[in-house]
Design a protein around this motif. Structure first.
Motif, mmCIF file in Angstrom:
data_model
loop_
_atom_site.group_PDB
_atom_site.id
_atom_site.type_symbol
_atom_site.label_atom_id
_atom_site.label_comp_id
_atom_site.label_asym_id
_atom_site.label_seq_id
_atom_site.Cartn_x
_atom_site.Cartn_y
_atom_site.Cartn_z
ATOM 1 N N GLU A 158 51.633 60.984 29.836
ATOM 2 C CA GLU A 158 52.516 62.145 29.494
ATOM 3 C C GLU A 158 54.012 61.657 28.993
ATOM 4 O OE1 GLU A 158 52.132 64.875 32.565
ATOM 5 O OE2 GLU A 158 50.198 65.218 32.172
ATOM 6 N N GLY A 159 54.195 60.786 28.064
ATOM 7 C CA GLY A 159 55.328 59.877 28.061
ATOM 8 C C GLY A 159 55.714 58.751 28.556
ATOM 9 N N ASP A 160 55.264 58.842 29.807
ATOM 10 C CA ASP A 160 55.182 57.498 30.753
ATOM 11 C C ASP A 160 53.823 57.492 31.447
ATOM 12 O OD1 ASP A 160 57.955 56.946 30.566
ATOM 13 O OD2 ASP A 160 58.371 58.496 31.898
ATOM 14 N N TYR A 161 53.552 56.441 31.837
ATOM 15 C CA TYR A 161 52.166 56.014 32.189
ATOM 16 C C TYR A 161 52.334 56.292 34.124
ATOM 17 C CZ TYR A 161 50.667 53.666 27.957
ATOM 18 O OH TYR A 161 50.351 53.280 26.534
ATOM 19 N N SER A 162 51.200 56.728 34.350
ATOM 20 C CA SER A 162 50.833 56.870 35.736
ATOM 21 C C SER A 162 49.154 56.877 36.077
ATOM 22 C CB SER A 162 51.374 58.322 36.452
ATOM 23 O OG SER A 162 50.650 59.499 35.838
ATOM 24 N N ILE A 163 48.744 56.708 37.516
ATOM 25 C CA ILE A 163 47.593 56.502 37.664
ATOM 26 C C ILE A 163 47.188 57.549 38.684
ATOM 27 C CG2 ILE A 163 47.343 54.232 36.934
ATOM 28 C CD1 ILE A 163 47.153 53.604 39.826
ATOM 29 N N SER A 164 45.678 57.875 38.694
ATOM 30 C CA SER A 164 45.536 58.735 39.673
ATOM 31 C C SER A 164 44.088 58.570 39.883
ATOM 32 C CB SER A 164 45.406 60.667 39.310
ATOM 33 O OG SER A 164 44.759 60.656 38.191
ATOM 34 N N LYS A 165 43.257 58.511 41.391
ATOM 35 C CA LYS A 165 42.107 58.273 41.722
ATOM 36 C C LYS A 165 41.176 59.507 41.314
ATOM 37 C CE LYS A 165 39.530 57.247 45.795
ATOM 38 N NZ LYS A 165 39.422 57.034 47.186
ATOM 39 N N VAL A 166 40.001 58.990 40.558
ATOM 40 C CA VAL A 166 39.185 59.989 40.220
ATOM 41 C C VAL A 166 37.764 60.139 41.090
ATOM 42 C CG1 VAL A 166 40.295 60.201 37.872
ATOM 43 C CG2 VAL A 166 38.377 58.425 38.380
ATOM 44 N N GLY A 167 37.804 58.913 41.949
ATOM 45 C CA GLY A 167 36.593 58.982 42.411
ATOM 46 C C GLY A 167 36.205 57.571 42.930
ATOM 47 N N GLU A 168 34.933 57.299 43.798
ATOM 48 C CA GLU A 168 34.361 56.098 43.955
ATOM 49 C C GLU A 168 32.746 56.227 43.669
ATOM 50 O OE1 GLU A 168 35.259 55.090 48.045
ATOM 51 O OE2 GLU A 168 37.392 55.371 47.815
ATOM 52 N N VAL A 169 32.307 54.894 43.552
ATOM 53 C CA VAL A 169 30.927 54.886 43.648
ATOM 54 C C VAL A 169 30.572 53.785 44.460
ATOM 55 C CG1 VAL A 169 30.579 55.781 41.100
ATOM 56 C CG2 VAL A 169 31.112 53.467 41.394
ATOM 57 N N SER A 170 29.306 53.960 45.173
ATOM 58 C CA SER A 170 29.307 52.720 46.026
ATOM 59 C C SER A 170 27.529 52.619 46.120
ATOM 60 C CB SER A 170 29.417 53.354 47.650
ATOM 61 O OG SER A 170 28.597 54.583 47.709
ATOM 62 N N SER A 171 27.167 51.381 46.637
ATOM 63 C CA SER A 171 25.856 50.904 46.998
ATOM 64 C C SER A 171 25.862 49.810 47.675
ATOM 65 C CB SER A 171 25.604 50.067 45.435
ATOM 66 O OG SER A 171 24.199 49.824 45.487
ATOM 67 N N SER A 172 24.663 49.376 48.132
ATOM 68 C CA SER A 172 24.286 48.474 49.114
ATOM 69 C C SER A 172 23.357 47.437 48.497
ATOM 70 C CB SER A 172 23.902 48.884 50.583
ATOM 71 O OG SER A 172 22.537 49.786 50.365
ATOM 72 N N ALA A 173 23.314 46.272 49.089
ATOM 73 C CA ALA A 173 22.181 45.305 48.679
ATOM 74 C C ALA A 173 22.026 44.366 49.728
ATOM 75 C CB ALA A 173 22.801 44.538 47.286
ATOM 76 N N PHE A 174 21.011 43.601 49.800
ATOM 77 C CA PHE A 174 20.407 42.643 50.482
ATOM 78 C C PHE A 174 19.811 41.435 49.917
ATOM 79 C CE2 PHE A 174 16.584 40.661 52.644
ATOM 80 C CZ PHE A 174 17.048 40.119 53.818
ATOM 81 N N ALA A 175 20.266 40.160 50.500
ATOM 82 C CA ALA A 175 19.791 39.025 49.781
ATOM 83 C C ALA A 175 19.240 37.858 50.825
ATOM 84 C CB ALA A 175 20.579 38.308 48.785
ATOM 85 N N SER A 176 18.165 37.067 50.643
ATOM 86 C CA SER A 176 18.021 35.879 51.678
ATOM 87 C C SER A 176 18.090 34.842 50.771
ATOM 88 C CB SER A 176 16.617 36.518 52.062
ATOM 89 O OG SER A 176 16.219 35.402 53.113
ATOM 90 N N GLU A 177 18.680 33.781 51.190
ATOM 91 C CA GLU A 177 18.880 32.529 50.749
ATOM 92 C C GLU A 177 18.266 31.166 51.693
ATOM 93 O OE1 GLU A 177 19.287 29.961 47.722
ATOM 94 O OE2 GLU A 177 19.821 31.993 47.657
ATOM 95 N N THR A 178 17.274 30.378 51.173
ATOM 96 C CA THR A 178 16.655 29.434 51.745
ATOM 97 C C THR A 178 17.847 28.341 52.095
ATOM 98 O OG1 THR A 178 14.540 29.999 51.401
ATOM 99 C CG2 THR A 178 14.900 27.862 52.221
ATOM 100 N N LYS A 179 17.890 27.787 53.241
ATOM 101 C CA LYS A 179 18.900 26.698 53.394
ATOM 102 C C LYS A 179 18.299 25.354 53.232
ATOM 103 C CE LYS A 179 20.305 24.957 57.256
ATOM 104 N NZ LYS A 179 20.444 23.344 57.122
#
Length: 588
Positions: free
Chosen positions: A203-224
């Motif tokens: 609006e002539g100058d720049y500003s920011i505003s938070k509009v939301g969040e998205v989330s997730s989860s994940a699992f992984a297994s790695e052989t040593k």
């Protein structure tokens, strides 16, 4: 006369208002491209365990690749500026706090993004056809080229910042069991996190505003590895979680109103609709879209009333021809008309199918003895109508084959097959003359694993499907003799064809019936184990091994569900395996 003029003027005013309202709604209901800046930095919210900057970079790169959608214009921040931003954010206290984060981004990142936008905003507003025209514009940027102020403002207010975060990171080392030869040293990692989304306002100058969040989860297994450190295996597992995280976050972002593909219907004719979206926005064949209209409730709140859905049947090339229209084929249709809204329903493009079915298995009697053991076994004749369960994953490959409703199938059947058998002491003569104990019955485990190709043809909510499967079938059972238990098994290859009719219950669920025919060569090659040790099998003279015959009709019901997101990295691996197999079978 005056009364007539007043009515005429009122009618014109009403018409103008209606047209203006429709134009306004049309602007709201047409997706506008968004400018995205992805911050190469992870905010840790109350997490003690962290990874090095290099590992974090690899993790972020995988997520960024998933979120680099065709519908976005991605601002690539120069590496030097990215490093500076990382260093400054890392040293700043209170980065888990939303207000501190927003202030930090506004102070550190916003000036850099605004400079990028100032260079690129007019380019995006003009939507150049080719690179040469775009480059010419950059060279002559100072010159006035007649870009609309309203259009410029629209571009400036379509910019967003994506900031990754992690709010849970757990790792656990599993040391192999010395008594289990198949067990291995491995690291299990659980990660929860997401993306914080900020909108850049102009609006002539720049500003920011938070509009939301998205989330997730994940699992992984790695052989040593043998000479590998536990920490290195943990880092590999952490990076692996990014595949699942990125895919799930992409789906969640596509569900958000700001980023959801949408358009007004231009044409509605029979079981087809047309609308102005295409390959420029990343439209994909077969993906589902709701059709409906916006309404207001008694509180004045705006909501979208769904009135059926379509799947994408033709993707227009609106990169070369901005006026080109894509097409959707109708699955469930309400009272539709030109101007109604089409809205994206994001899915993975993978369906899960559950198919209870009946089929016939025959056991042809036969005999074998265990070499160097003191007994032998015979199986009796038996024909069984058995109940089995099919569990399938259907990976949509319409984009690769350019054939609507084409699927790569990976799945299997599990069932149980009753067996009549006799065990007896071996003698020098025919064992039946020597000793004949009672007939025993055992339930053996019968299974089929397969891959194949599925094709559906929709007419409204009804679809006919054809399925071709090839795979491996097997049977295993245990036979008791005294204090010992012998495991007998056999495997073989074959195939199956199914023909079905299904009904779309909703945008995610289908229910149907199917019939098919299985043909697997007779199973005649057997193996036996005693305490996990192989036992060599043999025949008496002029006798044969038992045979299992799976050659005949099958029928059942069909229930499929479109998977909304991945629950674990293992599911991602299934998708990759199916995609690879599709490439091998169909040559793409």
């Amino acid at each position: 006369m005056k009364k007539f003029k007043v009515k005429k003027i009122a009618g014109i005013v009403f018409l103008v208002l209606v047209v203006s309202f429709q134009c306004l709604m049309g602007q709201q209901d047409q997706y506008k491209r968004k400018s995205i800046t992805f911050v190469d930095y992870v905010v840790y919210r109350g997490v003690k365990e962290k990874v090095t900057a290099d590992i974090e970079y690899q993790y972020l790169r995988k997520i960024k690749n998933q979120l680099n959608l065709d519908r976005f214009d991605v601002n690539n921040v120069p590496d030097k500026i990215s490093r500076d931003i990382r260093n400054r954010l890392t040293d700043m206290p209170g980065m888990g706090n939303d207000e501190v984060l927003e202030g930090a981004l506004e102070a550190i990142l916003l000036p850099e993004i605004s400079r990028i936008l100032d260079v690129e905003k007019e380019i995006r507003a003009r939507e150049f056809v080719d690179e040469s025209e775009k480059n010419s514009f950059i060279a002559l940027k100072a010159k006035e080229l007649g870009v609309s102020a309203d259009h410029m403002l629209e571009v400036m207010n379509s910019a967003y910042i994506f900031l990754p975060y992690i709010n849970e990171f757990k790792s656990k080392n599993h040391k192999k069991d010395a008594d289990d030869k198949d067990d291995k040293d491995k690291v299990n990692v659980d990660v929860k996190g997401g993306i914080i989304l900020y909108k850049i306002n102009y609006e002539g100058d720049y500003s920011i505003s938070k509009v939301g969040e998205v989330s997730s989860s994940a699992f992984a297994s790695e052989t040593k590895g043998k000479d590998e450190s536990w920490n290195n295996a943990k880092n590999k597992a952490f990076i692996s979680t990014a595949e699942t995280m990125g895919t799930n976050l992409k789906i969640e972002i596509q569900k958000m109103e700001d980023f959801q593909l949408r358009s007004q219907l231009r044409k509605v004719k029979g079981l087809h609709v047309q609308f102005p979206l295409g390959n420029r926005e990343g439209l994909k064949l077969d993906r589902p879209y709701w059709v409906g209209e916006w309404r207001e409730n008694k509180k004045g709140e705006r909501y979208f009333r769904k009135d059926g859905f379509v799947r994408i049947g033709k993707v227009a090339d609106n990169r070369s021809n901005p006026e080109a229209l894509s097409e959707g084929y109708v699955i469930r249709k309400g009272n539709w008309a030109r101007g109604m809204t089409l809205i994206e329903h994001p899915t993975l493009g993978i369906d899960f199918a559950f198919k209870p079915r009946f089929f016939t298995i025959e056991m042809d009697s036969g005999f074998f003895e265990a070499e160097d053991e003191e007994f032998a076994i015979t199986f009796g004749n038996k024909s069984s109508n058995i109940f089995g369960m099919d569990f399938d994953l259907h990976l949509n490959i319409a984009e690769q084959t350019q054939k609507l409703q084409s699927f790569m199938v990976v799945g299997g059947t599990i069932s149980f097959l009753p067996v009549d058998y006799i065990t007896f002491w071996k003698g020098d003569q025919n064992p039946w003359d020597y000793y004949q104990p009672d007939v025993e019955e055992e339930m053996g485990f019968f299974y089929v694993g397969y891959m194949g190709y599925l094709r559906k043809t929709y007419v409204g909510p009804l679809a006919i499907h054809r399925e071709f499967l090839a795979g491996i079938q097997g049977f295993s059972t245990g036979v008791e003799w005294g204090d010992e238990s012998y495991d007998l098994s056999t495997i073989g290859f074959g195939g199956r064809f199914n023909l079905g009719l299904e009904l779309a219950l909703s945008i995610d669920w289908n229910l149907g019936v199917f019939a098919g025919y299985s043909y697997f060569p007779e199973l005649t090659v057997w193996t036996a184990k005693l305490d996990d040790e192989d036992v060599e099998l043999d025949n008496w003279e002029d006798t044969k091994f038992p045979k299992i015959i799976n050659q005949g009709p099958t029928f059942g019901i069909y229930l499929h569900y479109s998977i909304p997101s991945f629950g674990s990295t293992s599911t991602k691996l299934v998708e990759k395996a199916a995609s690879s197999a599709a490439g091998n079978l169909f040559g793409f």
